[in-house]
Design a protein around this motif. Structure first.
Motif, short mmCIF file in Angstrom:
data_model
loop_
_atom_site.label_atom_id
_atom_site.label_comp_id
_atom_site.label_asym_id
_atom_site.label_seq_id
_atom_site.Cartn_x
_atom_site.Cartn_y
_atom_site.Cartn_z
N GLU A 40 0.82 -1.22 0.00
CA GLU A 40 0.00 0.00 0.00
C GLU A 40 0.85 1.26 0.00
O GLU A 40 0.46 2.27 -0.58
CB GLU A 40 -0.93 0.00 1.22
N ILE A 41 2.00 1.20 0.63
CA ILE A 41 2.88 2.37 0.66
C ILE A 41 3.51 2.58 -0.70
O ILE A 41 3.59 3.69 -1.19
CB ILE A 41 3.95 2.24 1.77
N TYR A 42 3.98 1.54 -1.32
CA TYR A 42 4.60 1.51 -2.65
C TYR A 42 5.85 2.40 -2.74
O TYR A 42 6.89 1.94 -3.16
CB TYR A 42 3.60 1.85 -3.75
N ALA A 43 5.73 3.66 -2.37
CA ALA A 43 6.90 4.54 -2.37
C ALA A 43 6.79 5.46 -1.16
O ALA A 43 5.98 6.37 -1.14
CB ALA A 43 6.98 5.34 -3.66
N SER A 56 12.76 2.81 10.43
CA SER A 56 12.05 3.34 9.27
C SER A 56 12.85 3.00 8.02
O SER A 56 14.02 3.37 7.90
CB SER A 56 11.90 4.86 9.39
N ILE A 57 12.18 2.26 7.12
CA ILE A 57 12.84 1.78 5.90
C ILE A 57 12.11 2.38 4.70
O ILE A 57 10.88 2.45 4.68
CB ILE A 57 12.79 0.24 5.86
N TYR A 58 12.87 2.81 3.71
CA TYR A 58 12.25 3.42 2.53
C TYR A 58 11.92 2.37 1.48
O TYR A 58 12.77 1.60 1.05
CB TYR A 58 13.15 4.50 1.92
N ASN A 59 10.64 2.35 1.11
CA ASN A 59 10.12 1.48 0.05
C ASN A 59 10.10 2.33 -1.21
O ASN A 59 9.35 3.29 -1.32
CB ASN A 59 8.70 1.03 0.45
N ASP A 60 10.92 1.98 -2.19
CA ASP A 60 10.99 2.72 -3.44
C ASP A 60 10.37 1.89 -4.55
O ASP A 60 11.02 0.97 -5.08
CB ASP A 60 12.43 3.08 -3.78
N SER A 61 9.12 2.15 -4.85
CA SER A 61 8.40 1.44 -5.92
C SER A 61 8.41 -0.06 -5.68
O SER A 61 8.75 -0.84 -6.56
CB SER A 61 8.98 1.78 -7.29
N ASP A 62 8.07 -0.45 -4.44
CA ASP A 62 7.98 -1.85 -4.03
C ASP A 62 9.34 -2.54 -3.92
O ASP A 62 9.44 -3.75 -3.97
CB ASP A 62 7.05 -2.63 -4.96
N THR A 63 10.40 -1.75 -3.76
CA THR A 63 11.75 -2.29 -3.62
C THR A 63 12.40 -1.72 -2.36
O THR A 63 12.33 -0.52 -2.11
CB THR A 63 12.61 -1.91 -4.85
N LEU A 64 13.01 -2.60 -1.57
CA LEU A 64 13.74 -2.18 -0.37
C LEU A 64 14.90 -1.28 -0.80
O LEU A 64 15.78 -1.71 -1.55
CB LEU A 64 14.26 -3.42 0.36
N ASP A 65 14.89 -0.02 -0.34
CA ASP A 65 15.90 0.92 -0.80
C ASP A 65 16.93 1.23 0.28
O ASP A 65 18.07 0.81 0.19
CB ASP A 65 15.23 2.21 -1.29
#
Length: 109
Positions: A40-43, A56-65
């Motif tokens: 749901e977050i997607y980015a 806190s982890i960044y989700n960049d277009s459904d990819t662990l960034d």
């Protein structure tokens, strides 16, 4: 031997990486803090708790960034700084297998 660590002493990227690594080897339990799921977050930022550690982890277009921030149970903190050199992000310190496993575990929360 347990060493006393001042709550004002910042966390290192390696300490945060070790917590994430222990999740991938199922030595620690990770739970979702964010209201929305990874999909749901997607980015954006996805927040998890690992036995009292808030990460806190960044989700960049459904990819662990990358890891944005981590706060230990004692209140010690690590924060991402765009000026940091490569390899100082806890996610970047994970092996390829650990990175893929962590991403899979995040998607499953």
């Amino acid at each position: 031997m347990v060493r006393d660590v001042d709550a004002n002493t910042p966390l290192s990227a390696r300490e945060v990486c070790q917590i994430l690594r222990e999740v991938t080897f199922e030595r620690r339990t990770m739970t979702k803090v964010s209201l929305a799921s990874w999909d749901e977050i997607y980015a954006g930022h996805f927040v998890v708790s690992v036995e009292g550690w808030h990460i806190s982890i960044y989700n960049d277009s459904d990819t662990l960034d990358y890891c944005e921030e981590c706060v230990s149970p004692e209140g010690r903190r690590w924060s991402f700084d765009g000026g940091d050199r490569f390899g100082t992000d806890p996610i970047a310190l994970l092996s390829t297998w650990e990175h893929q496993t962590l991403e899979r575990l995040l998607k499953a929360l």
